[in-house]
Scaffold this active site. Structure first.
Site, PDB file in Angstrom:
ATOM      1  CE  LYS A 143     -42.705 -27.676 -13.251  1.00 41.61           C
ATOM      2  NZ  LYS A 143     -42.308 -28.984 -12.629  1.00 41.61           N
ATOM      3  CD  GLU A 213     -39.783 -28.748  -5.534  1.00 45.74           C
ATOM      4  OE1 GLU A 213     -40.575 -28.953  -4.586  1.00 45.74           O
ATOM      5  OE2 GLU A 213     -40.051 -29.038  -6.725  1.00 45.74           O
TER       6      GLU A 213
END
Length: 347
Positions: A143, A213
């Site tokens: 990621k 996020e």
């Protein structure tokens, strides 16, 4: 008698059926989660579960719980190493944590973060780091955080190198120097559109999923609807394809820098930190008052003949004080044995 025989046969049949079902269930649970499996879940609109995990014990727990994705996040910098941000963690440290998690989690898809400073310089640097995460860290995918075109270019290069990539948009903790701290994103038109565009760019680059996020729920919903790949939310509301939380946060672990500003979006499913603290206090008290170790925790014995020989040898060597201590210990153990208990009142 015929009734009892019939009952026995029926019971045996039910038992065998239950065992077959249990084995079948265990076999399904033991199947390795792959990108294909995640795509199937996404297509069926089945929520994807992700937990950020950093060591062997927590990885085992995540595995046993049947979590889909085990994410070795750079949050390890804060929750394990005690830093105030994710910036200080190094690649070598990340690789060590990745290997530990890989040893504990056999079923989940394993995704490791590329740490700050290991992929920003060039696509070649990004690919080299990603390769190490798979070869040395035993990860299945990596990621990386978004925020600029160069990150998308890096993601594309990594995908073209044959490595699965998960993108990350919204609040990108590695960019707190630019963002001015851990601040939610997507709260203005321009910021919200940037989140959507960055997510689309990651999809175009070949990413198999995108983490969103700390953005308002409507922004995350828009991103999820715009993409054809799964979105994983953290502080982004309920409209994502799945959710991720940090192991330490969801369990209510205490005494790490992240806990000082415990995320508002995090639900604590336990207060493990309080349990640990109480256990340590009880252990400390037992040691101080002499109740630990008690008879149940003194498993290693020496027979009388060997004990006497040991004491005689100590005396021969001139170690009278040591011999006396051994004699006293033997007598104390004999007294405890005759009383049927040790010192401990908690055994």
């Amino acid at each position: 008698m015929q009734f009892l025989v019939a009952l026995s046969r029926a019971s045996s049949t039910v038992t065998n059926h239950c065992l077959r079902h249990l084995r079948s269930t265990c076999n399904v649970a033991a199947e390795k989660v792959t990108l294909t499996r995640l795509k199937q879940k996404h297509r069926k609109q089945e929520p994807i579960t992700v937990v950020s995990t950093h060591d062997y014990p927590s990885a085992v727990h995540v595995d046993v719980a049947g979590i889909d994705v085990c994410h070795v996040g750079d949050s390890v910098s804060m929750v394990i190493h005690g830093h105030d941000t994710t910036i200080p963690i190094t690649l070598e440290q990340m690789l060590a944590h990745c290997r530990a998690v890989a040893r504990g989690a056999k079923r989940p898809l394993l995704v490791g973060d590329l740490p700050f400073g290991t992929y920003e310089s060039s696509s070649n640097q990004a690919v080299d780091t990603a390769v190490r995460m798979l070869k040395e860290g035993n990860m299945d995918a990596i990621k990386l955080e978004g925020g600029s075109t160069s990150r998308v270019v890096a993601a594309k290069a990594i995908v073209e190198a044959g490595i699965a990539v998960m993108g990350h948009v919204g609040l990108t903790p590695q960019a707190i120097s630019v963002l001015g701290g851990f601040r939610p994103q997507g709260r203005t038109v321009a910021s919200a559109i940037k989140v959507v565009e960055m997510a689309l760019a990651f999809q175009e680059a070949g990413c198999f999923s995108v983490v969103i996020e700390c953005v308002p729920a409507p922004v995350a919903a828009a991103v999820t609807a715009a993409l054809q790949i799964p979105t994983i939310g953290i502080g982004a509301g309920p409209f994502c394809s799945g959710q991720v939380l940090v192991f330490h946060d969801l369990l209510g672990m205490l005494q790490h820098p992240h806990a000082k500003v415990s995320p508002k979006f995090c639900k604590q499913y336990a207060c493990v930190g309080k349990v640990i603290k109480q256990a340590l206090l009880e252990y400390k008290e037992d040691v101080i008052n002499g109740s630990f170790p008690g008879s149940l925790h003194i498993p290693y014995k020496i027979c009388e003949a060997e004990a006497n020989g040991f004491i005689n040898e100590l005396q021969r060597l001139g170690l009278d004080k040591a011999a006396s201590a051994a004699v006293e210990a033997v007598q104390n153990m004999d007294t405890s044995k005759s009383n049927g208990k040790g010192k401990s009142t908690k055994d």
